[in-house]
Motif scaffolding. Structure first.
Motif, PDB file in Angstrom:
ATOM      1  N   GLU A 191      -8.327 -28.725 -41.367  1.00 55.36           N
ATOM      2  CA  GLU A 191      -8.095 -29.524 -42.562  1.00 55.36           C
ATOM      3  C   GLU A 191      -7.897 -30.993 -42.197  1.00 55.36           C
ATOM      4  O   GLU A 191      -8.420 -31.891 -42.855  1.00 55.36           O
ATOM      5  CB  GLU A 191      -6.845 -29.018 -43.297  1.00 55.36           C
ATOM      6  CG  GLU A 191      -7.090 -27.812 -44.132  1.00 55.36           C
ATOM      7  CD  GLU A 191      -7.971 -28.128 -45.327  1.00 55.36           C
ATOM      8  OE1 GLU A 191      -7.471 -28.735 -46.280  1.00 55.36           O
ATOM      9  OE2 GLU A 191      -9.163 -27.787 -45.288  1.00 55.36           O
ATOM     10  N   MET A 192      -7.137 -31.215 -41.133  1.00 53.98           N
ATOM     11  CA  MET A 192      -6.830 -32.608 -40.787  1.00 53.98           C
ATOM     12  C   MET A 192      -8.052 -33.353 -40.319  1.00 53.98           C
ATOM     13  O   MET A 192      -8.147 -34.559 -40.475  1.00 53.98           O
ATOM     14  CB  MET A 192      -5.742 -32.658 -39.714  1.00 53.98           C
ATOM     15  CG  MET A 192      -4.374 -32.401 -40.290  1.00 53.98           C
ATOM     16  SD  MET A 192      -3.099 -32.700 -39.096  1.00 53.98           S
ATOM     17  CE  MET A 192      -3.259 -34.448 -38.859  1.00 53.98           C
ATOM     18  N   VAL A 232     -10.471 -33.507 -44.076  1.00 55.87           N
ATOM     19  CA  VAL A 232     -10.149 -34.226 -45.303  1.00 55.87           C
ATOM     20  C   VAL A 232     -10.368 -35.741 -45.164  1.00 55.87           C
ATOM     21  O   VAL A 232     -11.005 -36.349 -46.033  1.00 55.87           O
ATOM     22  CB  VAL A 232      -8.721 -33.881 -45.767  1.00 55.87           C
ATOM     23  CG1 VAL A 232      -8.365 -34.668 -46.995  1.00 55.87           C
ATOM     24  CG2 VAL A 232      -8.624 -32.401 -46.056  1.00 55.87           C
ATOM     25  N   TYR A 245     -14.027 -36.547 -45.453  1.00 52.48           N
ATOM     26  CA  TYR A 245     -14.617 -36.569 -46.792  1.00 52.48           C
ATOM     27  C   TYR A 245     -14.592 -37.996 -47.336  1.00 52.48           C
ATOM     28  O   TYR A 245     -15.570 -38.483 -47.895  1.00 52.48           O
ATOM     29  CB  TYR A 245     -13.829 -35.675 -47.764  1.00 52.48           C
ATOM     30  CG  TYR A 245     -13.710 -34.225 -47.374  1.00 52.48           C
ATOM     31  CD1 TYR A 245     -14.705 -33.598 -46.639  1.00 52.48           C
ATOM     32  CD2 TYR A 245     -12.612 -33.481 -47.772  1.00 52.48           C
ATOM     33  CE1 TYR A 245     -14.585 -32.267 -46.300  1.00 52.48           C
ATOM     34  CE2 TYR A 245     -12.487 -32.149 -47.437  1.00 52.48           C
ATOM     35  CZ  TYR A 245     -13.474 -31.546 -46.692  1.00 52.48           C
ATOM     36  OH  TYR A 245     -13.358 -30.233 -46.353  1.00 52.48           O
ATOM     37  N   VAL A 246     -13.428 -38.631 -47.174  1.00 54.48           N
ATOM     38  CA  VAL A 246     -13.305 -39.988 -47.710  1.00 54.48           C
ATOM     39  C   VAL A 246     -14.229 -40.935 -46.954  1.00 54.48           C
ATOM     40  O   VAL A 246     -14.851 -41.820 -47.534  1.00 54.48           O
ATOM     41  CB  VAL A 246     -11.845 -40.469 -47.626  1.00 54.48           C
ATOM     42  CG1 VAL A 246     -11.702 -41.807 -48.302  1.00 54.48           C
ATOM     43  CG2 VAL A 246     -10.931 -39.461 -48.261  1.00 54.48           C
ATOM     44  N   VAL A 293     -17.028 -32.714 -49.990  1.00 55.62           N
ATOM     45  CA  VAL A 293     -15.666 -32.260 -50.253  1.00 55.62           C
ATOM     46  C   VAL A 293     -15.682 -30.895 -50.935  1.00 55.62           C
ATOM     47  O   VAL A 293     -14.890 -30.011 -50.601  1.00 55.62           O
ATOM     48  CB  VAL A 293     -14.859 -33.307 -51.057  1.00 55.62           C
ATOM     49  CG1 VAL A 293     -15.298 -33.392 -52.477  1.00 55.62           C
ATOM     50  CG2 VAL A 293     -13.386 -32.972 -50.998  1.00 55.62           C
TER      51      VAL A 293
END
Lengths: 555, 239, 103, 827
Positions: free
Chosen positions: A171-172, A175, A178-179, A198
């Motif tokens: 996840e780290m 995420v 994605y940005v 995302v």
């Protein structure tokens, strides 16, 4: 238990050791905070955020490097004594490999080696972004925060020793990326790419989490070292069959987790995000994602795969199925990636497909490792697989970075990324010529022609698959397909090179002029491709990789 | 009583989830989602996971869903409010969904959970559950708090239940300040736990993820705020 | 307590999971897709907590579910930000409009 | 030869050859960087390239002399008494390698095997650099060593080695000499490129114009230099891996050169074709490499270090002192033992004798040979070579004589000790088939360069055939002689083409002998040489009165005859080359007659034809001299003797009934016995071919058109080159295209179609659903609904719905994964 008690407790377990090992990551966390402060106090007018980020990363890199040297030399290295001291390295802390943070992460030279590679890559990417200026002065703080944030996730992925940490690490690293993919927020394609990424990523995260919950529930633990033994306990003497529900539930959980890893590695059939995200993202981000997240995910995959070791017949079968599944995925990825790259017109998209294909090559090594472990107890052979993979990733880092860096620089000049815009690039100025030659080297190395580094990486991986073939014939099929694919891959790389070197430039465009600094940077990142291929550096890297891999198997 | 309550919650959860899938209006979907997630919280309470249940209500129902509803409002403009899916796609997805269910449910139900548990216990794996929740129902928050600081009280308890009991009595809701309020406790127990933790590696404390997730949240919020704010505005200090 | 057993919870978890996947696969509204993600994650979470009660997983399961909730919140925040960005650029939240990148 | 001299010689040779090897590289670097600035009209690059390669030639020549001197094959001796030396060599080689007795006295007159028997390491005076000819070593005479360790990769050491023996030195001299001639020739031939605006007549732009581009004179010469560098590196290489590296480099260079006129579609296609065909072969090469490395753990050819330090080379491991492969077991279980320096079994780390499965040895040999097949244009990968004629003629000359195609044969010869009899049989058949196919196609083509191209294929087939039937000497002998006369003929054709203003069709030539006499008669030498014509009178020292080709082809036919005598089941291997010899003579003379004799067929061409300038004719004369006389003395002449010194040990004595198939390879003696018989037959065939060609094309006694009409279908079959391109196209190219297209379109096409079929299936439900919606639920917001529906419908045309398909695909993939898994799990 009072708070002082608790604190006392915490401080007297392995926290000091953990902090010592984790110090470089903490430095990166500090860098994030520093970036925030720079913005808050409006200091970025005279203190560019890029330099803050670069400095912080450098410090972290030096920290990990010190750890690596400490482990390698047992702290005896004279000239580095000061550095060891500065980072507070001790024989009980960094010097001893083993789990830390109460078993959540593992510390060994494998993890440290990957961390070195990731931080080096982060430095190079930051330098690249400084040169291309893709996050401008105003956005720099956000961009570098995301970049470093994602890298922290990848660094943790290298040492994952717990199913929960596996999820947290993935996840780290996902995420923030994605940005980053959507960082050019004014552009339509960019936002589309980020959105696709995302949604796809979140969906996969859910699937993987379900797998994690299932696996941890069946085996009753989250800790990697116990997975294999618990499974052996549960299975007892019974064979691994479809009628045994425990076995089925376990393999279900493992497969769902592998889906998550396959997504990070952009393996077919979980690759759909990759071409879109790469095309929509800026070339710098695409380059970062193509290498760094892949390296982190591979470290994670190897750790996860090695959790299922054991001598019980059921565990052996599990290993074999694991390896064969990866082999199938490897075949699919190689073939799909290479063939789909044929008709691409956008260079970033083409590189994205090539990335998929290369992930396929790389995962072949892991498949070979699992198959070897399932059949024989030849840990040397298994270590050779891992060392081949490490070598490949190290080389791949430079090859792909060069390719994407050139794309970024050319985009800065021509504002285009399609292959036609590269026509006659080599007729430009002297620096442009140089950059073209670098691109040639990177591409030829990506094809895997000797004596460039890419060839040796491929060779190492193929030979490990060859060896695994004697355990199960399927790996020979994979190997054959891999060989066939190197032939396929020739076409589309050559197409780009043909545009660069042979086709005449379009008449109306003025020749591309690239600044000298940029040329120097590109040459700097191209040199390793040559050096790792045909000089004694190659031997050094390989010896180190084998060393590192052997530690993974406790040889 | 237990099974009745469970049946109600389970049906409500599944029904509401189905409602999310079937409703075409995004506002209705949000409503069903709240129902579903709330019922999941109820299931959590039934599983003696009070703290998780409370968190579920607070963060999910209170936070995430509100966030989603914000999203609905911000993006709902005119004719696109109801964007319908084609029935064909629903059918296709339904087929795949049923296939998934057909794989998952038989697999999870056919596993002999009790048998497996016994096998492991016989093999000498310490049983961590039992004491931490059955004694004082809902008494998990404190253990969780300690675990987040890297100390596993429950694991220590498991092997020494007699001493562990006295700690459970002191359970009251510490909110989510994670065990910061726990004070009055005997040093003996601490020493005991200390010994346990340091000699076994099995019990993992969760200090690292607890702390690193805060960094992650920071990064994510910066990223989100970057995307949300207009380009080239004079910067305000973020987050 | 034991009257319900583990399987019941696991079935509910599986149903949530599958509903979430279907939701993600069919909703044309971007926000709806994100709701599907929440459902999927909740299915897994329910598994965790159920296992925590009934197997050797113990407290680890509950803690894992806590982390998942927090991570899901973070992911939802980012996803929403990206969705809004998408909306700003495309003036719709219909994901079928996201078709520029293909091939 | 004493140890001191050995060291001295070794060092001298090493530096001489290294210089010759690296000079073209230096030339390339200077040309590619300097050429750009020196301007399009400067000839500097050409002079530099010629200078480099010519200096290389001088170095090689000195090396050759040094080597001859050291090997005591003194040039003057050979000229004075070639038979004696030859006899001595024969005698000794057989004595040494067949008997394996301590026969130093016996061999005293040819002192280069002075230490044959001293396999024992303790032999102190030979300790230092005694050459490699001790008992265990299949190498009579070689120097090896390492320049530089490129990289260590675990156990693999990638080194830059050198390995120098008679073959190496000879190849160096031949390559550099021919390359020098071709470079010189190219100065004249490529002078068109010395311009700022070169008009390419074969590229038609829309509007009937020709394509204009800057001249690429310097680029051409820089590529040529790189090409020479690659080829020389390949020859000098001391390990198989290094060979592979340069192998690839040669491939790349040929790609660049064949695609020199890149704007012509045909040229770029041909370049691609050449490269890809070679890659196919290289894949086999890689497999061979992998097997060798896995089982032998080394890439080195041989270790000639006399004190036996260092690792064994491949050749030493696989064969015993007697040059036999020691095997045990039957069928797939058969294993071959590896040999140590002292003639015992090599022991592994675990104390067990190291063995390799025999079938793997066969596969390794076949793999390496697959590389040779690609590079030397053997069946079935021969189709790239004729297309490679798209390059400028000097390139064709270089590619087809001395460098690229020679590399394959060279490697097959070099690697001969590793080939098991089974592999050799494959090589022989592939060679025979290639020879036949090439020759038959050459019968019908009318492009002058194409004729030569097919004749090259055919001749390469001959060489492979010779190597396959155990005629090692014959094969490499032919390689050398062929290099001379083929480069000569190519340059002649280049001269013709240049003289006729880039007309290549023979049907438009004729009667050119008056216009270009030098070209005509030098070409005649080549034609006679390749046809193998001779006057059957044997002179005392010089053998038959003939040009070089006769001797080498004679040797090949003799080898194959003796092979087929020994293995009667494979008698086809004798008849095919014999028939081909006749065909060869026919089509070569056909070409010569059609070009230079008869009536001029196209007056436009004829009127403008002119003799080429001296810079082009000079090389022709030089080459024609060598084409005529390089093989003087035949198999006992100096050239053959030189080659014999590096012949693998086991060849001379022949091999008795070896391998799974029980093949017998002929010994020197046996070949010698049927020499005259084979020679006569070959000569007869060649003469017949020549006479028929004379009747057809010079005397015009028979009208070729009639024959053509008579055998229309056969002609068409040959004209379409045995349909190879079509077969490959439908077998490989099209399926790959289809699969590629399918893969790219997969996201869109397959999934979409799936959805659409679902949609049409559900269309009834959909309509019903819609009506229900509108009628019952949405009556209040009916108008609103209408608008939505209309908008949705409009948007539907634009959308592809891909994101959701992605998500759908995750679920579908997971389901499929499990279904597959469950299917394969044991129940």
């Amino acid at each position: 238990m009072s708070v002082p008690d608790l604190l006392n407790h915490v401080l007297h377990t392995d926290l000091p050791r953990s902090v010592q090992i984790f110090a470089p990551e903490l430095v990166l966390c500090g860098t994030i905070v520093a970036l925030l402060l720079v913005r808050m106090f409006d200091a970025h007018r005279w203190l560019p955020t890029s330099w803050v980020a670069l400095f912080g990363t450098l410090a972290a890199f030096v920290g990990v490097f010190a750890q690596f040297m400490y482990m390698k030399t047992d702290g005896e290295h004279e000239s580095l004594k000061g550095m060891f001291h500065f980072w507070g390295l001790t024989a009980d802390g960094v010097g001893t490999s083993g789990p830390y943070f109460t078993g959540l992460l593992t510390h060994d030279s494998f993890a440290v080696f990957f961390r070195i590679g990731l931080l080096l890559f982060l430095i190079l990417v930051e330098a690249l972004t400084i040169l291309t200026g893709i996050p401008d002065q105003d956005d720099g703080q956000d961009f570098y925060t995301l970049l470093i944030g994602a890298t922290i996730g990848m660094l943790m992925a290298c040492g994952v020793n717990n199913l929960l940490m596996l999820f947290v690490a993935i996840e780290m690293m996902s995420v923030p990326s994605y940005v980053m993919v959507g960082f050019l927020k004014g552009r339509k394609v960019s936002s589309e790419a980020a959105f696709k990424y995302v949604v796809y990523g979140a969906g996969i995260a859910g699937v993987m989490l379900y797998g994690v919950s299932l696996l941890s529930g069946v085996l009753g633990t989250l800790s990697f070292p116990e997975l294999g033994s618990r499974f052996a306990l549960l299975m007892g003497d019974s064979a691994f069959t479809l009628s045994n529900p425990t076995a089925v539930a376990t393999i279900l959980g493992i497969m769902l987790i592998l889906v998550g890893v396959a997504f990070k590695l952009s393996l077919v059939p979980f690759h759909f995000w990759c071409p879109d995200a790469f095309e929509g993202a800026s070339a710098e981000v695409a380059g970062f994602l193509s290498v760094a997240s892949k390296a982190g995910a591979f470290a994670l995959l190897i750790r996860f795969a090695l959790a299922f070791q054991g001598t019980a017949p059921a565990v052996q079968t599990l290993c074999l199925i694991f390896g064969l599944a990866l082999g199938v995925v490897s075949c699919l990825s190689m073939t799909f990636g290479n063939l789909a790259a044929y008709t691409q017109t956008n260079l970033k998209r083409l590189l994205a497909y090539s990335t998929i294909a290369h992930a396929g090559y790389m995962v072949m090594a892991v498949a070979a490792m699992m198959v070897i472990l399932s059949g024989s107890k030849d840990k040397d052979a298994a270590a050779a697989c891992v060392s081949g993979l490490i070598y490949y990733i190290a080389v791949y880092l430079f090859m792909n970075l060069t390719a994407f860096a050139v794309v970024a620089f050319i985009r800065n000049q021509t504002f285009r990324e399609d292959i036609d815009s590269y026509n006659g690039l080599a007729t430009g100025g002297a620096v442009t010529k140089l950059v073209s030659v670098c691109l040639l080297i990177a591409f030829v190395s990506l094809v895997g022609l000797p004596p460039l580094a890419g060839f040796f990486g491929k060779f190492a991986i193929f030979s490990s698959a060859f060896r695994a073939g004697s355990v199960h014939w399927f790996l020979w099929v994979v190997l054959g397909l891999g060989g066939l694919n190197t032939v396929f891959s020739l076409f589309y790389y050559l197409r780009v090179l043909r545009a660069v070197f042979i086709l005449p430039p379009a008449d109306e465009t003025k020749p591309v002029e690239i600044p000298g600094m940029v040329g120097a940077y590109v040459v700097l990142i191209t040199l390793p491709i040559l050096a790792l291929g045909m000089s004694s550096f190659m031997g050094d890297l390989d010896a180190t990789a084998l060393d590192v891999a052997s530690q993974l198997f406790h040889i | 009583m237990e099974s009745l309550l469970f049946t109600i919650y389970a049906l409500a959860t599944c029904g509401a989830a189905l409602g999310v899938v079937l409703s075409q209006n995004v506002a209705r979907m949000a409503f069903w989602l709240v129902v579903s997630l709330g019922c999941v919280a109820g299931l959590f309470f039934m599983l003696n996971a009070d703290f998780v249940g409370a968190t579920q209500l607070l963060i999910y129902v209170g936070g995430t869903v509100v966030l989603l509803i914000f999203g609905v409002m911000l993006t709902a403009s005119g004719p696109f409010n109801t964007i319908k899916s084609e029935p064909a796609e629903m059918i296709q997805a339904g087929v795949i969904g049923i296939a998934l269910l057909a794989i998952l449910i038989p697999t999870v139900t056919s596993v002999d959970w009790v048998g497996n548990r016994d096998t492991l216990s016989h093999a000498g794996v310490k049983s961590p559950s039992g004491e931490f929740n059955q004694q004082g129902e809902g008494g998990t928050s404190r253990h969780i708090g300690a675990a987040l600081l890297g100390v596993r009280v429950d694991q220590a308890d498991a092997s020494a239940p007699s001493e562990a009991h006295e700690h459970h009595e002191a359970d009251h809701d510490h909110g989510h300040e994670h065990a910061h309020g726990e004070e009055a406790h005997s040093h003996a127990a601490h020493d005991h736990a200390h010994a346990q933790v340091s000699e076994t590696n099995q019990a993992s404390g969760y200090l690292l993820p607890f702390e690193i997730i805060s960094v992650h949240l920071l990064v994510v919020l910066i990223g989100a705020s970057y995307l949300a704010r207009a380009k080239r505005r004079v910067e305000q200090p973020t987050s | 307590m034991e009257s319900v057993g583990l399987s019941g919870y696991l079935i509910v978890g599986a149903v949530l999971f599958v509903c979430g996947v279907i939701c993600m696969a069919t909703k044309r509204n971007g926000i709806g897709i994100l709701m599907g993600v929440e459902l999927v994650l909740n299915g897994a979470n329910l598994n965790f907590v159920a296992f925590s009660q009934h197997t050797h997983l113990g407290l680890d399961g509950q803690i894992a579910s806590l982390f998942v909730i927090v991570l899901a919140a973070a992911e939802a925040a980012v996803a929403l930000a990206i969705a809004l960005n998408f909306y700003n650029n495309h003036l719709t939240i219909d994901v079928d409009r996201a078709a520029d990148l293909k091939g | 030869m004493s140890p001191d001299i050995y060291i001295e010689t070794g060092t001298t040779l090493k530096w001489l050859l290294t210089t010759a090897w690296l000079l073209p590289l230096a030339g390339f670097l200077i040309e590619v960087f300097g050429g750009y600035w020196s301007g399009r009209k400067s000839r500097a690059a050409a002079f530099l390239a010629v200078g480099c390669i010519a200096t290389g030639f001088v170095c090689s020549l000195i090396a050759l002399l040094t080597w001859l001197d050291a090997a005591d094959l003194n040039v003057s001796d050979i000229w004075q008494n070639p038979r004696a030396v030859a006899a001595a060599t024969h005698e000794v080689s057989e004595a040494t390698h067949v008997d394996h007795e301590h026969d130093a006295d016996h061999a005293a007159d040819a002192e280069h095997h002075g230490d044959h028997e001293h396999a024992v390491p303790a032999h102190s005076e030979e300790e230092h650099h005694g050459h490699a000819a001790h008992g265990n070593n299949p190498l009579k005479f070689a120097f090896n060593g390492t320049f530089y360790t490129l990289a260590k990769f675990g156990r693999i050491q990638i080194t830059l080695d050198y390995y120098i023996d008679g073959l190496t030195v000879l190849m160096f001299t031949m390559v550099t000499f021919i390359a020098t001639c071709i470079h010189l020739f190219a100065i004249g031939y490529m002078s068109d490129e010395l311009t700022e605006s070169y008009e390419d007549h074969q590229v038609h732009l829309p509007g009937g114009k020709h394509f204009h581009r800057p001249g690429r004179f310097y680029r051409f010469f820089s590529f040529l230099s790189l090409f020479c560098f690659a080829m020389l590196g390949l020859v000098l290489a001391g390990n198989i891996f290094q060979v592979f590296i340069f192998w690839e480099l040669v491939g790349v260079c040929s790609y660049l050169l064949i695609g020199f006129y890149v704007e012509r579609k045909s040229a770029s296609t041909a370049a691609n074709k050449a490269f890809i065909m070679n890659r196919v072969g290289d894949f086999g090469f890689l497999i061979g490499l992998m097997i060798l490395w896995t089982w032998f753990g080394t890439f080195q050819f041989a270790n000639t270090n006399p004190d036996q330090t260092g690792e064994q080379g491949l050749f030493q491991m696989v064969r015993t002192d007697a040059g036999a492969i020691e095997t045990e077991g039957e069928g797939l279980n058969r294993v071959a033992y590896m040999q140590s320096a002292t003639g015992e079994h090599l022991l592994g780390n675990d104390g067990q004798a190291r063995r390799i499965p025999y079938w793997l040895l066969v596969v390794a040999g076949l793999g390496i040979f697959a590389g040779c097949v690609g590079k030397s244009a053997q069946f079935p990968l021969q189709t790239w070579l004729p297309d490679a004629m798209e390059g400028p003629t000097p390139v064709s000359a270089l590619v087809h004589s001395a460098t690229m195609v020679a590399a394959g044969v060279y490697l097959a010869g070099r690697f001969f000790p590793m080939f098991t009899p089974e592999v050799l049989l494959v090589i022989a058949y592939v060679g025979a088939i290639t020879a036949f196919i090439g020759a038959t196609i050459a019968l019908v083509v009318t492009d002058i360069k194409q004729v030569l191209a097919y004749s090259t294929i055919s001749q390469l087939g001959y060489m492979m055939l010779a190597i396959g039937v155990g005629g090692w000497l014959a094969g490499l002998f032919h390689l050398i002689t062929h290099a001379f006369f083929k480069s000569l003929m190519f340059l002649c054709s280049g001269s013709v083409i240049h003289g006729c203003h880039h007309e290549q069709e023979m049907t438009k030539m004729g009667g050119l002998y008056k216009k270009m006499p030098i070209t005509c008669w030098t070409m005649w030498i080549g034609v006679v040489a390749i046809s193998g014509l001779a006057i059957p009178i044997t002179l005392p020292y010089l053998g038959a009165i003939s040009f070089s080709g006769f001797h080498s082809k004679d040797a090949i036919i003799a080898s194959s005859l003796s092979f087929s005598t020994l293995n009667p089941t494979h008698s086809l291997l004798f008849f095919i080359p014999l028939i081909t010899a006749g065909i060869t003579a026919f089509y070569m003379h056909r070409m010569w007659f059609m070009t230079f004799f008869g009536k001029p067929k196209d007056h436009h061409v004829h009127d403008h034809a002119h003799e080429s300038p001296w810079v082009m004719c000079g090389p022709l004369l030089a080459l024609s001299f060598f084409a005529a006389f390089c093989a003087v003395g035949g198999e006992s002449g100096p050239l053959a003797n030189l080659l014999l010194t590096s012949e693998p040990t086991h060849v001379a004595g022949g091999v008795q009934a070896a391998g799974e198939l029980g093949l017998t390879l002929p010994s020197h003696h046996e070949i010698h016995e049927c020499h005259s018989q084979a020679g006569m037959m070959a000569l007869l065939a060649a003469l017949m071919g020549t006479v028929v060609a004379y009747l057809f094309y010079c005397k015009q006694a028979v009208d070729p058109a009639l024959v053509k009409a008579r055998f229309e279908s056969a002609h068409r079959f040959l004209k379409s080159k045995w349909q190879f391109d079509e077969i490959y196209d439908s077998m490989f190219t099209r399926p790959v295209h289809v699969v590629a297209k399918w893969c790219t379109g997969f996201d869109r096409e397959a999934l979409d179609r799936f959805l659409h079929s679902c949609a049409s299936l559900a269309v009834g439900i959909a309509q019903w659903d819609r009506k229900f919606d509108e009628a019952v639920v949405d009556r209040i917001v009916n108008v609103f609904g209408e608008v939505t529906y209309a908008a949705g419908r409009t948007l539907k045309g634009v959308q592809t719905g891909r994101l959701r398909q992605y998500v759908m695909f995750i679920a579908a993939a997971v389901v499929c994964l499990f279904v597959v898994l469950f299917l394969f799990l044991p129940r």
